[in-house]
Design a protein around this motif. Structure first.
Motif, PDB file in Angstrom:
ATOM      1  N   GLY A 102      30.258  42.191  50.575  1.00 45.07           N
ATOM      2  CA  GLY A 102      29.312  42.875  49.702  1.00 45.07           C
ATOM      3  C   GLY A 102      28.329  43.782  50.397  1.00 45.07           C
ATOM      4  N   ILE A 153      34.738  42.539  48.886  1.00 49.56           N
ATOM      5  CA  ILE A 153      35.414  41.235  48.762  1.00 49.56           C
ATOM      6  C   ILE A 153      34.340  40.172  48.517  1.00 49.56           C
ATOM      7  CG2 ILE A 153      36.824  39.511  49.962  1.00 49.56           C
ATOM      8  CD1 ILE A 153      38.073  41.910  51.515  1.00 49.56           C
ATOM      9  N   LYS A 213      44.277  37.898  54.831  1.00 52.64           N
ATOM     10  CA  LYS A 213      45.549  37.223  55.150  1.00 52.64           C
ATOM     11  C   LYS A 213      46.570  37.460  54.031  1.00 52.64           C
ATOM     12  CE  LYS A 213      43.643  33.629  58.125  1.00 52.64           C
ATOM     13  NZ  LYS A 213      43.207  32.231  58.278  1.00 52.64           N
ATOM     14  N   SER A 271      35.721  34.419  53.333  1.00 53.35           N
ATOM     15  CA  SER A 271      36.244  35.088  52.138  1.00 53.35           C
ATOM     16  C   SER A 271      36.962  36.384  52.494  1.00 53.35           C
ATOM     17  CB  SER A 271      35.105  35.368  51.153  1.00 53.35           C
ATOM     18  OG  SER A 271      34.579  34.141  50.698  1.00 53.35           O
ATOM     19  N   HIS A 275      31.376  27.083  48.537  1.00 56.36           N
ATOM     20  CA  HIS A 275      32.268  26.013  49.004  1.00 56.36           C
ATOM     21  C   HIS A 275      31.510  24.886  49.723  1.00 56.36           C
ATOM     22  CE1 HIS A 275      35.789  24.219  50.829  1.00 56.36           C
ATOM     23  NE2 HIS A 275      35.442  24.591  52.047  1.00 56.36           N
TER      24      HIS A 275
END
Ligand code: NZQ
Ligand code: ZN
Length: 389
Positions: A39, A68, A105, A99, A281
């Motif tokens: 961001g 993202i 990936k 993130s 998380h």
């Protein structure tokens, strides 16, 4: 001890000069690279300019994908793949936390195929082959800078799931602890919990033969418990940031899990919380972990809590094993909710019991259970969620 193959081919440049190597490393893979980031924190703290300068000085043409989000979405992955294919890009450099790296990936693998990247999850399609991925880590937490896996969210289906392949493990990671000086208190605390939780997920397993790895994990845990609060109070303490950063990589890069029969328990429960409520998380892990421990602590499991208590929390070794287990849980509660200043229950972060049935079933996946240190059914998981209210 089980048989295993140890193969961790990520090259790491560690230290406050790590970014100096970006240009020469990138050039080895491509002359057209996709720079991915989140961001905008990397623009505020100067990391973006430094990375761009190094890449351009080495003659690498840079394309960008920004925005993202934490708990990265499959939509960002689709956009990244579109750019890679359109511009015929040869490698990705992810600059950020877990993130940005995780989403990259999925881009790396998705760029090599013609199907939608969500099929890596929904149809379990292998994430191989993949474009080379390089990472510049900006916060210590997930270990994504040195592991194969990534976790991705589909907001349409409320799913947050992981996949990975050895081909999506970063080829090179640049770990400069000074880049994490600007990580705020809250994210530093959440990252600290995440690192600790990755070690717990390996430490609490049914393999009794891993004496060496158990002792190494205890040292890693002591490191995280020592330096997390220091980094919170002194964000520019190099020693604290460096120890956390290297511990984050080693908690999950395969070394401490080699040969063990571990099966992760708290992470699948947490991923449902962040899939449904988009919470951080590490915060979800902090709230769940002591409750999970309370739920599984008994005469049969107490020996593992005893080792943890005596070797990591310096609890009196002459106490009864169950007693030590209870003290461990108390100490952990203090660590998460007092020292790291995190919220201690779900109600305080706006989560009630309305989705517990659904989340419990999903956390148990296709097998209908979590086969961890102690096997959990959906009813057990629901009970643990309820203890977190
Ligand atoms: O978006 P930006 O601007 O980059 O800001 C981020 C974001 O808001 C900010 N931040 C990162 N570095 C910073 C910074 N702010 C200031 N200065 C810096 N140097 O921190 C916020 C959180 O970033 P994020 O990347 O979301 O954090 P984290 O590294 O904790 O990653 C979390 C994601 O990784 C997954 C989690 O589930 C979650 O989706 N995980 C990935 C794993 C893996 N690949 O192996 C394992 C983990 O268990 C975990 O599940
Ligand atoms: Zn984690």
């Amino acid at each position: 001890m089980l048989n295993f193959t140890y193969d961790i081919p990520t090259k790491v440049h560690f230290g406050d000069d790590a970014l100096d190597y970006i240009g020469e490393e990138a050039r080895k893979f491509t002359d057209k690279i996709l720079l991915t980031y989140g961001g905008g924190s990397i623009k505020d703290n100067g990391i973006y300019e430094k990375v761009l300068l190094e890449l351009e000085a080495s003659g690498v043409k840079v394309y960008e994908l920004s925005g993202i989000k934490p708990n990265p979405r499959i939509d960002s992955v689709r956009e990244g793949i579109r750019i890679i294919k359109e511009k015929e890009i040869g490698a990705i450099i992810a600059v950020g936390g877990g993130s940005t790296i995780d989403a990259s990936k999925f881009m790396a693998a998705g760029a090599m195929v013609d199907f939608d990247p969500w099929k890596f999850i929904s149809e379990n399609k292998p994430m191989s082959p993949a474009l080379p991925l390089l990472t510049v880590l900006t916060m210590a937490a997930t270990g994504s800078e040195m592991d194969c896996g990534g976790v991705i969210t589909n907001l349409e289906t409320n799913e947050k799931l992981s996949s990975g392949h050895k081909d999506t493990r970063p080829k090179v990671s640049f770990l400069d602890p000074t880049l994490t000086y600007t990580v705020n208190k809250y994210q530093t605390a959440c990252g600290t919990v995440d690192i600790l939780s990755h070690i717990f997920e390996n430490y609490f397993n049914v393999d009794e033969s891993m004496y060496m790895l158990d002792r190494i994990m205890e040292s890693l845990m002591k490191t995280v418990i020592k330096y997390g609060p220091i980094a919170l109070k002194e964000p520019e303490n190099y020693e604290a940031r460096a120890n956390l950063m290297w511990a984050s990589s080693w908690a999950i890069n395969g070394f401490v899990s080699a040969s063990s029969k571990s099966s992760w328990t708290v992470h699948p429960m947490e991923h449902e919380l962040s899939a449904f409520y988009d919470i951080t998380h590490g915060l979800g892990l902090a709230i769940l972990t002591p409750r999970w421990m309370e739920y599984v602590l008994n005469e049969k499991t107490a020996h593992k809590f005893y080792d943890l208590g005596v070797n990591v929390f310096d609890i009196d070794k002459n106490l009864d094993k169950l007693e030590v287990g209870k003290i461990v849980i108390k100490k952990l509660n203090k660590f998460f909710f007092k020292d790291l200043e995190l919220d201690s229950n779900l109600k305080d972060i706006g989560i009630d019991e309305s989705k517990f049935d659904q989340m419990s079933k999903k956390a148990c996946g296709k097998k209908g259970k979590i086969e961890g240190f102690v096997e959990l059914s959906p009813a057990d998981v629901k009970e643990i969620y309820s203890m977190c209210l």
